[in-house]
Design an enzyme around this catalytic site. Structure first.
Site, PDB file in Angstrom:
ATOM      1  N   GLU A   1       0.838  -1.216   0.000  1.00 29.52           N
ATOM      2  CA  GLU A   1       0.000   0.000   0.000  1.00 29.52           C
ATOM      3  C   GLU A   1       0.864   1.253   0.000  1.00 29.52           C
ATOM      4  OE1 GLU A   1      -3.199  -0.096  -1.180  1.00 29.52           O
ATOM      5  OE2 GLU A   1      -3.480  -1.589   0.395  1.00 29.52           O
TER       6      GLU A   1
ATOM      7  N   GLY B   1     -16.913   3.674  -5.050  1.00 28.06           N
ATOM      8  CA  GLY B   1     -16.219   4.502  -4.061  1.00 28.06           C
ATOM      9  C   GLY B   1     -15.845   3.774  -2.787  1.00 28.06           C
ATOM     10  N   ALA B   2     -15.738   2.437  -2.843  1.00 24.98           N
ATOM     11  CA  ALA B   2     -15.390   1.668  -1.647  1.00 24.98           C
ATOM     12  C   ALA B   2     -13.923   1.262  -1.673  1.00 24.98           C
ATOM     13  CB  ALA B   2     -16.270   0.426  -1.545  1.00 24.98           C
TER      14      ALA B   2
ATOM     15  N   LEU C   1     -12.610  -0.503  -4.087  1.00 22.31           N
ATOM     16  CA  LEU C   1     -12.456  -1.771  -4.815  1.00 22.31           C
ATOM     17  C   LEU C   1     -12.291  -1.513  -6.306  1.00 22.31           C
ATOM     18  CD1 LEU C   1     -15.057  -3.934  -2.884  1.00 22.31           C
ATOM     19  CD2 LEU C   1     -12.603  -3.732  -2.497  1.00 22.31           C
TER      20      LEU C   1
ATOM     21  N   GLU D   1      -8.019   7.849 -16.808  1.00 25.16           N
ATOM     22  CA  GLU D   1      -8.441   8.260 -15.461  1.00 25.16           C
ATOM     23  C   GLU D   1      -7.647   9.482 -14.990  1.00 25.16           C
ATOM     24  OE1 GLU D   1      -9.739   5.317 -12.835  1.00 25.16           O
ATOM     25  OE2 GLU D   1      -9.734   6.632 -11.096  1.00 25.16           O
TER      26      GLU D   1
ATOM     27  N   ASP E   1      -4.685  -0.246 -10.184  1.00 28.31           N
ATOM     28  CA  ASP E   1      -6.076  -0.646 -10.409  1.00 28.31           C
ATOM     29  C   ASP E   1      -6.301  -1.224 -11.802  1.00 28.31           C
ATOM     30  OD1 ASP E   1      -6.319   0.503  -7.973  1.00 28.31           O
ATOM     31  OD2 ASP E   1      -7.539   2.205  -8.611  1.00 28.31           O
TER      32      ASP E   1
ATOM     33  N   TYR F   1      -3.263  12.337   0.475  1.00 27.63           N
ATOM     34  CA  TYR F   1      -2.539  11.538  -0.517  1.00 27.63           C
ATOM     35  C   TYR F   1      -1.387  12.361  -1.092  1.00 27.63           C
ATOM     36  CZ  TYR F   1      -2.037   8.497  -4.666  1.00 27.63           C
ATOM     37  OH  TYR F   1      -1.572   7.659  -5.646  1.00 27.63           O
TER      38      TYR F   1
END
Ligand code: ADP
Ligand code: MG
Length: 380
Positions: A34, A121-122, A124, A159, A171, A223
């Site tokens: 991560e 928006g979770a 995933l 994106e 992703d 971030y």
């Protein structure tokens, strides 16, 4: 109605013909690794059975017609008017066509009808799922010969540039390159990938994915701040990226402040854990992976400070109710946790977390059991 049937009937309503094909691309969870991607490091996601599905076909006019079946919304635009500036869900679809056209590929008028069961928006990656499903559809429909990793990079660009979300390659790479029963070890500098066998069921395990339903407030600022600190630290250490730090203790001694030391310790140790997970999984030693998840969570909580109370409570409760390892997955400040458990335990652990949340007044979580699934492809 079955989602594919619903998709075909919506397509017929819009295009007055049957679709030429149906394509899919999955959401993903990151097993470990991560905030390592933008440090040129390593990640190890796997694709979910939850996926976006797109029915598509050519049109005889000059339009791109996009329909989101889950929202009952249609957006139409002339093919000549594909430039960035669009907002909302249609930007993810139009962005992929735009980036392909920018690269010189022959894009033609088309109808695209979309549905997805990846929660939005979770964390995933419902966004990459819809981009990569459209990418799969466009490549087949327009006869484009684009290698899988290049497809992922183009979808990422859609994106980044068209939608305006500064995300890494994780992703889209997961959504396109994963294989059933495997994780995908990805070197974010070289883009080399390794399939990592994850025979969870065969070894008596399952993975719970639980959405804490925590709104991501201030995520972008946080971030950006983490990213900037990593870049400053790499500059001080004289390395291209934190991935190049080989001796952590020596590096830490050269950094000016405690906060920066903690951020660097997370990134460097997380890279080590991700590489360790690859080695163990390759030897078939899945039972040795859960402790790495626990160390990863502690590092995100204490050193990188990207967890929140809901996520920490979910992880603690999972471990207290029999999970062998648990961690937040995704960018942080909310989103999902994964809990590695013995087969048949996920439901019990999910319920225990729901009860713990209820006691302290957190929103009710939702959960499912994850099975490493295939990346994007054609359904029919
Ligand atoms: P995540 O990728 O973590 O799920 P994002 O904010 O990156 O979250 O992407 C969510 C966005 O993707 C939604 O706001 C929506 O615009 C788009 N999206 C995802 N799934 C669908 C869907 N089934 N239909 C329409 N738009 C979708
Ligand atoms: Mg996303």
């Amino acid at each position: 109605m079955d989602p594919a049937e619903k998709l075909v009937s919506r397509y017929r309503e819009l295009a007055c013909s049957a679709p030429e094909g149906i394509w899919f691309a999955p959401g993903r969870v990151n097993l470990i690794g991560e905030h390592t991607d933008y440090n040129d490091g390593f990640v190890l996601p796997f694709a979910l059975e939850r996926r976006a599905v797109v029915a598509a076909g050519h049109r005889h006019d000059d339009l791109i017609v996009m329909h989101a079946a889950d929202l009952s919304e249609t957006v139409e635009l002339p093919l000549s008017d594909l430039s960035p500036g669009r907002e909302g869900w249609a930007a993810y679809l139009a962005g992929v066509l735009w980036v392909l056209r920018e690269e010189g590929y022959p894009i033609a008028p088309a109808t695209l009808v979309l549905t997805s069961n990846v929660p939005l928006g979770a964390g995933l990656s419902s966004s990459a799922a819809i981009e990569c499903a459209v990418m799969a559809a466009a490549c087949d429909l327009f006869g484009l010969d684009i290698a899988p990793m290049e497809r992922a990079r183009l979808a990422q660009r859609a994106e980044n540039v068209y939608v305006g979300a500064p995300t890494g390659i994780l992703d889209q790479a997961a959504s396109i390159l994963c294989h059933a029963g495997h994780g995908l070890f990805l070197d974010c500098r070289t883009f080399e990938t390794t399939d990592v066998p994850l025979p969870l069921r065969g070894q008596g395990f399952e993975i719970l994915v639980l959405d804490t339903r925590t709104p991501h407030s201030h995520v972008e600022g946080e971030y950006g701040e983490r990213r900037a600190t990593c870049e400053r630290a790499a500059a001080i250490l004289g390395v291209r990226a934190l991935r190049d730090v080989t001796d952590l203790d020596t590096a830490l001694a050269r950094l000016p402040d405690e906060l920066m030391r903690r951020r660097v310790r997370h990134v460097v140790s997380e890279n080590d854990r991700t590489c360790a997970a690859l080695k163990l999984a390759r030897k078939g030693r899945l039972a040795d992976l859960p402790p790495l998840l626990n160390e990863s969570h502690a590092s995100m909580r204490d050193d990188y400070e990207i967890t929140v109370p809901t996520v920490d409570l979910a992880v603690e409760t999972a471990l207290a109710h029999g999970a062998l390892g648990a961690r937040m997955t995704g960018g942080g400040f909310g989103g999902c946790i994964i809990a590695w458990c013995f087969s048949g335990q996920a439901e019990h652990i999910g319920s225990a977390i729901r009860e713990a949340f209820e006691k302290v007044g957190f929103q009710e979580p939702s959960w499912f059991t994850a099975v490493p699934a295939d990346g994007a492809g054609r359904l029919s």
